[in-house]
Design a protein around this motif. Structure first.
Motif, PDB file in Angstrom:
ATOM      1  N   SER A  43       0.874  -1.136  -0.035  1.00 58.48           N
ATOM      2  CA  SER A  43       0.173  -0.029  -0.049  1.00 58.48           C
ATOM      3  C   SER A  43       0.753   1.313  -0.148  1.00 58.48           C
ATOM      4  CB  SER A  43      -0.895   0.063   1.221  1.00 58.48           C
ATOM      5  OG  SER A  43      -0.110   0.275   2.480  1.00 58.48           O
ATOM      6  N   PRO A  44       0.215   2.354  -0.363  1.00 65.48           N
ATOM      7  CA  PRO A  44       1.135   3.905  -0.205  1.00 65.48           C
ATOM      8  C   PRO A  44       1.395   3.877   1.143  1.00 65.48           C
ATOM      9  CG  PRO A  44      -0.963   3.911  -1.891  1.00 65.48           C
ATOM     10  CD  PRO A  44      -1.133   2.483  -0.865  1.00 65.48           C
ATOM     11  N   GLU A  45       0.754   3.899   2.214  1.00 64.68           N
ATOM     12  CA  GLU A  45       1.163   3.823   3.495  1.00 64.68           C
ATOM     13  C   GLU A  45       2.318   3.007   3.820  1.00 64.68           C
ATOM     14  OE1 GLU A  45      -2.749   5.183   2.389  1.00 64.68           O
ATOM     15  OE2 GLU A  45      -1.940   3.065   2.394  1.00 64.68           O
ATOM     16  N   ASN A  46       2.361   1.912   3.443  1.00 63.38           N
ATOM     17  CA  ASN A  46       3.431   0.868   3.934  1.00 63.38           C
ATOM     18  C   ASN A  46       4.531   1.388   3.209  1.00 63.38           C
ATOM     19  OD1 ASN A  46       1.838  -0.891   5.493  1.00 63.38           O
ATOM     20  ND2 ASN A  46       1.521  -2.137   3.707  1.00 63.38           N
ATOM     21  N   PHE A  47       4.614   1.962   1.827  1.00 62.91           N
ATOM     22  CA  PHE A  47       5.624   2.507   1.002  1.00 62.91           C
ATOM     23  C   PHE A  47       6.425   3.606   1.947  1.00 62.91           C
ATOM     24  CE2 PHE A  47       8.272   3.976  -2.161  1.00 62.91           C
ATOM     25  CZ  PHE A  47       8.576   2.891  -3.117  1.00 62.91           C
ATOM     26  N   SER A  48       5.304   4.644   2.224  1.00 62.26           N
ATOM     27  CA  SER A  48       6.141   5.770   3.194  1.00 62.26           C
ATOM     28  C   SER A  48       6.660   5.306   4.420  1.00 62.26           C
ATOM     29  CB  SER A  48       4.705   6.698   3.498  1.00 62.26           C
ATOM     30  OG  SER A  48       4.434   7.195   2.174  1.00 62.26           O
ATOM     31  N   SER A  49       5.998   4.351   5.207  1.00 61.64           N
ATOM     32  CA  SER A  49       6.679   3.946   6.432  1.00 61.64           C
ATOM     33  C   SER A  49       7.893   3.194   6.230  1.00 61.64           C
ATOM     34  CB  SER A  49       5.573   3.405   7.288  1.00 61.64           C
ATOM     35  OG  SER A  49       5.084   2.324   6.779  1.00 61.64           O
ATOM     36  N   LEU A  50       7.699   1.969   5.247  1.00 61.62           N
ATOM     37  CA  LEU A  50       8.774   1.069   5.372  1.00 61.62           C
ATOM     38  C   LEU A  50       9.767   1.628   4.136  1.00 61.62           C
ATOM     39  CD1 LEU A  50       6.602  -2.087   5.113  1.00 61.62           C
ATOM     40  CD2 LEU A  50       7.859  -1.083   7.211  1.00 61.62           C
ATOM     41  N   ILE A  51       9.555   1.913   3.034  1.00 62.81           N
ATOM     42  CA  ILE A  51      10.581   2.355   2.154  1.00 62.81           C
ATOM     43  C   ILE A  51      11.381   3.689   2.490  1.00 62.81           C
ATOM     44  CG2 ILE A  51      11.122   2.442  -0.249  1.00 62.81           C
ATOM     45  CD1 ILE A  51      10.330  -0.315   0.430  1.00 62.81           C
TER      46      ILE A  51
END
Length: 316
Positions: free
Chosen positions: A210-218
Motif C-alpha cells: 500500500s502507499p502507506e506501507n511504502f511511506s513508512s517502510l521504504i
C-alpha cells in the motif's frame, strides 16, 4: 576532438557528465577531451569540470538558461563543426535522447543511441547496447568521420579528477530563434538525493502492499541510510508513487553502489534499469522470485517484519 556535452545541477557537474568523461577516456581516440557546458551562471560548473578534462568550452547565455531541444542541438552542432570533433558524446537522459538525434541530422552523422559501451576498433566506432528488454546485446559500428553517441546513464563509473586543470574558453554562439518556448516548470521539492546521483537506492515493489506501507517502510529505511527512493512500474501505475521514482526500461536507469529491492519480483523490464548496480540486495517472501537470480544478497521473509527490523537496526 572528442566533444562531450556536460549536464549540470545546482552549480555542479552531474554524475552523468563525469561518466561521459570516463567514456571519453576509455575511447582512446586522438584529440583533446573537451566538455561543452550550456546554460547560465556557469563559473562553478566550469571550474570543477576543468579538473577532469583538457578543455572546457563555456556557453553562458540568457538563451540557454532553460533547456530547449532546438537551441541545444544548434549549439552542439556549431561547436562540433568549429572544433572539428570526430566524436560527440551525450548523456542518454530524456533530454539527451531528444536533442542528440537532431545533432546527428544537422551533422549528417550516424547516431549510436543509448549505448552501454563505446570503443574504437581500428578507426571505426563501435557502440554496444541492450535490446529486447536487455535479453540481447547488440553491437553497432560507425565508420563515418563524425559520429554522435548517446551513452546510457550508469554505463560507466564517474571519472576521477585528472590531476591538472584544463583550459577554459568562452564561446560565442549563433543561436536560432526557437519555435517553441517553455510556459512553466514544476520542480519537485525533496530533501533526498536524486535517484541517478544516489550511492544507495531503495526500491519498493507491489509486494509492499500500500502507499502507506511504502511511506513508512521504504522511505523510513531510506531516511536512515541517506538513500534515494525508487519504485517499480506497477507501483507507479497504481498511483502510489510519482513517475520520477520509476526504475526500469520505461523509467530511470541507476547504477548505485547498493541497490535494495523490497517486494520486487524482478521482471526483466525492471532489471534493465538497475542491473549494473555494484551490489544488489533483495527482500522477498517468495524464494523463487526472479530477483534472487540477480541479487548478491537475499533475504527470504515477510518484508513487513524484515524492514521494521532493518529500520530499527539502522536507526541505532
Amino acid at each position: 576532438m572528442i566533444l562531450l556535452v556536460a549536464d549540470h545541477n545546482n552549480g555542479k557537474p552531474s554524475k552523468m557528465a563525469l561518466e561521459l568523461v570516463q567514456a571519453a577516456r576509455d575511447l582512446g581516440r586522438e584529440g583533446p577531451i573537451t566538455a561543452l557546458v550550456l546554460g547560465q551562471n556557469l563559473t562553478a560548473v566550469a571550474n570543477e569540470l576543468s579538473q577532469y578534462v583538457e578543455q572546457v568550452l563555456v556557453a553562458d547565455l540568457p538563451q540557454l538558461a532553460n533547456y530547449n531541444p532546438e537551441i541545444w542541438a544548434a549549439a552542439v552542432t556549431q561547436i562540433a563543426q568549429e572544433g572539428e570533433a570526430h566524436t560527440i558524446l551525450v548523456g542518454a537522459s530524456r533530454s539527451g535522447r531528444e536533442y542528440s538525434a537532431r545533432v546527428a541530422v544537422k551533422l549528417d552523422a550516424p547516431l549510436l543511441e543509448d549505448v552501454i559501451k563505446v570503443q574504437d576498433q581500428g578507426g571505426a566506432l563501435q557502440g554496444t547496447k541492450y535490446a529486447y528488454l536487455a535479453r540481447v546485446t547488440e553491437v553497432y559500428e560507425s565508420s563515418a568521420p563524425v559520429t554522435v553517441v548517446s551513452v546510457k546513464p550508469g554505463a560507466y563509473n564517474p571519472a576521477s579528477p585528472a590531476g591538472s586543470a584544463g583550459e577554459q574558453y568562452d564561446v560565442e554562439l549563433e543561436l536560432p530563434t526557437s519555435r517553441t518556448r517553455s510556459t512553466g516548470k514544476v520542480i519537485e521539492k525533496t530533501t533526498r538525493v536524486p535517484l541517478t546521483e544516489a550511492d544507495i537506492v531503495i526500491t519498493g515493489g507491489r509486494g509492499v502492499g500500500s502507499p502507506e506501507n511504502f511511506s513508512s517502510l521504504i522511505e523510513g529505511l531510506a531516511d536512515n541510510l541517506g538513500a534515494g527512493v525508487g519504485a517499480t512500474r506497477a507501483v507507479v501505475d497504481a498511483g502510489w508513487r510519482p513517475y520520477g521514482e520509476q526504475v526500469g526500461q520505461t523509467g530511470k536507469t541507476v547504477a548505485p553502489k547498493a541497490y535494495i529491492a523490497i517486494g520486487v519480483s524482478g521482471a526483466v523490464q525492471h532489471l534493465s534499469g538497475m542491473g549494473k548496480s555494484k551490489y544488489i540486495v533483495a527482500v522477498n517472501k517468495d524464494p523463487e522470485a526472479p530477483i534472487f537470480k540477480n541479487a548478491d544478497y537475499g533475504i527470504v521473509g515477510d518484508l513487513h517484519q524484515v524492514i521494521p527490523a532493518l529500520i530499527e537496526a539502522t536507526r541505532k
